[in-house]
Design a protein around this motif. Structure first.
Motif, PDB file in Angstrom:
ATOM      1  N   VAL A 119      26.618  25.862 -13.873  1.00  0.00           N
ATOM      2  CA  VAL A 119      25.872  26.958 -14.484  1.00  0.00           C
ATOM      3  C   VAL A 119      25.162  27.845 -13.474  1.00  0.00           C
ATOM      4  N   CYS A 120      24.935  27.366 -12.271  1.00  0.00           N
ATOM      5  CA  CYS A 120      24.129  28.113 -11.299  1.00  0.00           C
ATOM      6  C   CYS A 120      24.777  29.465 -10.996  1.00  0.00           C
ATOM      7  N   PRO A 121      24.083  30.574 -11.252  1.00  0.00           N
ATOM      8  CA  PRO A 121      24.727  31.881 -11.094  1.00  0.00           C
ATOM      9  C   PRO A 121      25.023  32.252  -9.641  1.00  0.00           C
ATOM     10  N   THR A 122      24.279  31.673  -8.687  1.00  0.00           N
ATOM     11  CA  THR A 122      24.421  32.116  -7.307  1.00  0.00           C
ATOM     12  C   THR A 122      25.152  31.133  -6.419  1.00  0.00           C
ATOM     13  N   LEU A 134      23.160  19.155  -4.065  1.00  0.00           N
ATOM     14  CA  LEU A 134      21.961  19.722  -3.434  1.00  0.00           C
ATOM     15  C   LEU A 134      21.673  21.116  -3.980  1.00  0.00           C
ATOM     16  N   VAL A 135      20.461  21.592  -3.718  1.00  0.00           N
ATOM     17  CA  VAL A 135      20.121  22.990  -3.975  1.00  0.00           C
ATOM     18  C   VAL A 135      19.970  23.675  -2.620  1.00  0.00           C
ATOM     19  N   ASP A 136      20.727  24.722  -2.416  1.00  0.00           N
ATOM     20  CA  ASP A 136      20.548  25.543  -1.212  1.00  0.00           C
ATOM     21  C   ASP A 136      19.411  26.505  -1.524  1.00  0.00           C
ATOM     22  N   CYS A 140      18.687  30.002  -3.925  1.00  0.00           N
ATOM     23  CA  CYS A 140      18.179  29.787  -5.286  1.00  0.00           C
ATOM     24  C   CYS A 140      17.258  30.936  -5.681  1.00  0.00           C
ATOM     25  N   ILE A 141      17.501  31.516  -6.874  1.00  0.00           N
ATOM     26  CA  ILE A 141      16.646  32.608  -7.329  1.00  0.00           C
ATOM     27  C   ILE A 141      15.614  32.122  -8.351  1.00  0.00           C
ATOM     28  N   GLY A 142      15.626  30.824  -8.629  1.00  0.00           N
ATOM     29  CA  GLY A 142      14.612  30.267  -9.523  1.00  0.00           C
ATOM     30  C   GLY A 142      14.814  30.597 -10.983  1.00  0.00           C
ATOM     31  N   CYS A 143      16.095  30.665 -11.417  1.00  0.00           N
ATOM     32  CA  CYS A 143      16.337  31.002 -12.825  1.00  0.00           C
ATOM     33  C   CYS A 143      16.166  29.793 -13.736  1.00  0.00           C
ATOM     34  N   ARG A 144      16.224  28.594 -13.164  1.00  0.00           N
ATOM     35  CA  ARG A 144      16.009  27.335 -13.902  1.00  0.00           C
ATOM     36  C   ARG A 144      17.130  27.015 -14.904  1.00  0.00           C
ATOM     37  N   TYR A 145      18.245  27.705 -14.772  1.00  0.00           N
ATOM     38  CA  TYR A 145      19.344  27.395 -15.694  1.00  0.00           C
ATOM     39  C   TYR A 145      19.858  25.973 -15.430  1.00  0.00           C
ATOM     40  N   CYS A 146      19.847  25.571 -14.147  1.00  0.00           N
ATOM     41  CA  CYS A 146      20.302  24.217 -13.813  1.00  0.00           C
ATOM     42  C   CYS A 146      19.423  23.160 -14.475  1.00  0.00           C
ATOM     43  N   MET A 147      18.132  23.453 -14.598  1.00  0.00           N
ATOM     44  CA  MET A 147      17.234  22.477 -15.211  1.00  0.00           C
ATOM     45  C   MET A 147      17.531  22.354 -16.694  1.00  0.00           C
TER      46      MET A 147
HETATM   47  S1  SF4 Z   1      17.296  27.756 -10.385  1.00  0.00           S
HETATM   48 FE1  SF4 Z   1      19.058  26.392 -10.378  1.00  0.00          FE
HETATM   49  S2  SF4 Z   1      20.642  27.564 -11.413  1.00  0.00           S
HETATM   50 FE2  SF4 Z   1      19.074  29.047 -10.817  1.00  0.00          FE
HETATM   51  S3  SF4 Z   1      19.695  29.793  -8.788  1.00  0.00           S
HETATM   52 FE3  SF4 Z   1      18.322  28.048  -8.423  1.00  0.00          FE
HETATM   53  S4  SF4 Z   1      19.703  26.295  -8.243  1.00  0.00           S
HETATM   54 FE4  SF4 Z   1      20.885  27.926  -9.209  1.00  0.00          FE
END
Ligand code: SF4
Ligand code: SF4
Lengths: 245, 125, 396
Positions: A119-122, A134-136, A140-147
């Motif tokens: 789901v992560c857009p980036t 991992l999260v790079d 990460c733009i902090g959209c929280r879709y992964c959560m």
């Molecule tokens: S918050 Fe999660 S889904 Fe959104 S950019 Fe960061 S790692 Fe990807």
């Protein structure tokens, strides 16, 4: 504990020991097996898949050594509020009907088919060749879709500016983070901090190793005892398995 | 031809403006032999850092020579043990001069790795 | 313009509305800045409820943006003059709502400064990333469509452009539904009913917004709507409200049917506190029964009634989205079926959530942006629906 001077001085680490099949930390304890020790300049390889076997019958409900080891390794704050990060947590279970009690550590399951990555857009959420998710944080733009997508509530969002930068993993406000399986230690040929802490306490409930190597201690144990994956109905093929659930 | 002249004028204006602001006097910390030629580093350190960062984070390649922590180890000021803090500190000084925002240290440590816990907390050395 | 207000008063009113819109939008930007500098700690969100009130506002606006275009689609694709006269207004509203919604979504990011990364590093498997394309595409197609409407030399392209918009918005609303439908992790979301549900939601909400704005514009210009047109638009709203009710009922009934989900449904519909109240009073009461009564009861159906019905639908929309987005997250994840779980990380427990002031300000700020775009657009360009006098109003 990144203050250890040898942390960034990997070249001093002897690779020779890591190349043996198993490292004995205490008599009779096979902690961590290296099928193929990787020189630091080589990328992680899909010949290896790191996994963890959690034996809940050995896990003590009063113990949180794994949790505090993680907190110390990564310089995480003590969790006091629902906004504080928890990369690993202890969950106490009571079976409905029988009332049987189970205690276990819960963390990122390092799924082979990770919904957080889908789901992560980036592409900030990604799976390394050796199966570590991992999260790079640079991306990460902090959209929280992964959560929203993680079925295990494995991820935390950094709700406040980070003051303490002494941890092994850089952390920053506005990005998402989760258990890294102590990727910095794994790349050095060491086991994750929680695994070490658990055996130091003498519980040895956590077994870390290479799932792709049929001769590794973890693979052998997975063959010999009954274990389950959490939310197996979702077919995410987690790298973590639990015994005694 | 016109365009060339315009460009030249523009460059002249730029250098003129730069000359008006005094070059920062940087506290290079421990300094010593850099991992590459200093002029190359001045111009390209971000490219090197970005590339190594992506290789380390995403591929797991370790031990490259362009490590941010390495920069900090050598260039943290001996006064406040940091590459930040004032316009004399190594990273901050030059970035202020060049008017380029650095957000590395929102996540990464601006203090050397070998420092004791007391020094990290900003106490006396 | 046949306006009964004196030009002076008219200008003053316009300036007042403009100032109000600017103020609300500015407050929203201030809130976003506050959230970015202090972190999301100043919101009510936490590691369990990761999408809060700003998402309720943003998704309301984005879903409605596609719905307002309904009027335009009927006009261009099916060639109905009554609807076509309203197409420019519908197009403007769609762009305004989309801009407002996207602004909120973007400013609620943890790192809004990095939003460009979403364009430079694109993950083609992410529904979220598809939606970024769909949203920008809607801007483009609607702009094209407005051009074909307003430039006479482009008239021939109006129908194809209208068709493109029509298709695009269906895909877009489906995409928004899919954002949630792909979330297998949480009880509320993994449902194949979501994409169709979002489509009917968009029709109902968008149409309601359109009616409210049209009402305001006609009042401003002291104009009356032809009773035939009024009736048609009103009945359409009624049909949409009924379709939404049908799909919402289907969604909850199927959920309640699966044993795995019944505890969750119990929470939403019976003991969820604020969430339950919003569902029954907000969505069912004000958002569904009241509008249906105002539209279909024998003596109802006048201008006032239709306005009331449309406003009711909008209140219901916010209630339903709150129940869906917030209620869907406060309920714990079911990781260990057959066990009762306790932990320090809200396993097995309902997490309380209360939106904070900056969240309200940000959400309302988005509405403010949409309002400003509409207000200025309507005044500068000619968007007033004009029905050609004497032209028969087709009956169906
Ligand atoms: S918050 Fe999660 S889904 Fe959104 S950019 Fe960061 S790692 Fe990807
Ligand atoms: S447990 Fe959650 S965060 Fe970890 S890999 Fe699976 S989906 Fe991603």
């Amino acid at each position: 504990m990144s203050d250890q001077p040898d942390n960034g001085r990997r070249q001093f680490l002897s690779r020779g020991t890591a190349a043996t099949a198993a490292v004995a930390v205490a008599p009779g304890v096979l902690l961590y097996d290296f099928a193929r020790a990787r020189p630091p300049a080589e990328p992680a390889s899909s010949a290896v898949r790191w996994g963890l076997l959690i034996d809940t019958t050995r896990c003590d409900s009063g113990c949180d050594a794994c949790v505090s080891a993680c907190r110390e390794e990564n310089a995480l704050p003590l969790p006091l509020k629902p906004t504080d990060p928890q990369w690993i947590r202890k969950v106490e279970l009571t079976q409905e009907g029988t009332g049987r009690k189970v205690s276990l550590p819960m963390m990122c399951q390092h799924c082979a088919e990770p919904p957080c990555v889908d789901v992560c857009p980036t592409g900030a959420s990604f799976k390394r060749a050796d199966g570590i998710v991992l999260v790079d944080k640079h991306r990460c733009i902090g959209c929280r879709y992964c959560m929203m997508a993680c079925p295990y509530k494995a991820r935390s969002f950094v709700h406040e500016p980070v003051e303490d930068h002494s941890g092994a993993t850089p952390r920053g406000q506005g990005t998402v983070e989760s258990c890294t399986l102590c990727v910095h230690r794994v790349d050095e040929g060491r086991a994750p901090a929680c695994v070490d802490a658990c055996s130091r306490e003498g519980h040895r409930a956590l077994l870390f190793g290479n799932l792709n190597d049929p001769d590794s201690a973890i693979s052998q144990r997975l063959r010999s005892v009954a274990s389950v994956k959490l939310r197996a109905d979702l077919n995410l093929d987690p790298g973590l398995s639990y015994v005694g659930l | 031809m016109r365009r060339m002249a315009g460009l030249l004028l523009f460059l002249a204006a730029l250098t003129g403006a730069a000359a008006a602001v005094p070059m920062p006097e940087l506290d290079v910390g421990q300094g010593g032999h850099c991992v590459n030629d200093p002029q190359v580093m001045r111009q390209n350190h971000m490219k090197f850092l970005y590339q190594q960062r992506d290789e380390t984070v995403r591929l797991g390649i370790r031990g490259g020579k362009y490590s941010l922590a390495g920069c900090v180890d050598c260039h943290a000021s001996k006064v406040n043990h940091s590459v930040l803090g004032s316009d004399r500190n190594f990273c901050q000084g030059c970035h202020t001069y060049a008017a380029v925002k650095i957000d590395c240290f929102e996540c990464h440590s601006s203090k050397p790795r070998a420092l004791s816990a007391v020094q990290r907390e900003g106490g006396h050395p | 313009m046949t306006t009964r207000l004196s030009p002076r008063t008219e200008l003053r009113n316009f300036a007042l509305l403009l100032a109000a819109g600017l103020l609300v939008a500015a407050l929203g930007l201030w809130a976003a800045h506050f959230m970015e500098s202090r972190g999301h700690i100043v919101t009510g969100m936490n590691n369990q409820v990761v999408w809060g009130l700003p998402h309720v506002f943003a998704i309301f606006m984005i879903v409605s943006a596609s719905g307002v275009l309904n009027v335009a689609s009927v006009g261009s694709v099916f060639g109905r003059a009554v609807y076509k006269a309203r197409a420019p207004l519908a197009g403007l509203l769609a762009m305004a709502l989309l801009a407002g919604g996207l602004a909120v979504l973007m400013l609620d990011l943890g790192r809004p400064d990095r939003v460009i990364v979403a364009a430079t590093h694109y993950n083609p498997t992410s529904v979220f990333a598809w939606n970024v394309l769909l949203y920008s595409g809607l801007f483009g197609t609607v702009a094209l469509y407005l051009w074909t409407l307003m430039d006479r030399t482009m008239g021939a392209w109006n129908k194809p452009a209208g068709f493109l918009v029509f298709l695009w918005r269906f895909v877009l609303t489906t995409g928004t539904g899919l954002i949630f439908a792909f979330l297998v992790a949480r009880q509320a979301y993994a449902s194949a009913l979501l994409p169709p549900l979002f489509i009917v939601l968009s029709l109902a909400w968008g149409h309601a917004i359109f009616l409210v704005v049209q009402h305001a514009m006609l009042r401003w210009n002291a104009m009356e709507l032809h009773p035939g047109i009024q009736k048609r638009l009103k009945n359409l709203l009624g049909v949409f409200v009924l379709s939404v009710l049908y799909l919402v009922a289907a969604y909850h009934l199927t959920n309640a049917y699966f044993a795995r989900q019944s505890a969750f449904e119990r929470y939403l519909l019976l003991d969820g506190g604020a969430v339950t109240a919003l569902f029954w009073l907000g969505y069912v009461g004000v958002g569904t029964l009241l509008p249906l009564a105002l539209i279909f009861l024998p003596k109802a159906g006048g201008q006032r009634c239709v306005l009331g019905a449309a406003l009711g639908v909008i209140v219901g929309a916010f209630s339903l989205l709150y129940v869906f987005i917030i209620g869907g997250q406060t309920y714990p994840l079911q990781i260990f079926p057959g066990y009762h779980a306790v932990s320090s990380f809200a396993d097995g427990a309902i997490t309380p959530y209360a939106p904070s002031l900056p969240e309200w300000a940000l959400g309302l700020g988005g509405l403010g942006i949409a309002f400003l775009i509409t207000l200025v657009g309507v005044r500068v360009l000619n968007f007033l629906p004009r029905d050609v006098p004497g032209q028969p109003v087709e009956s169906n």
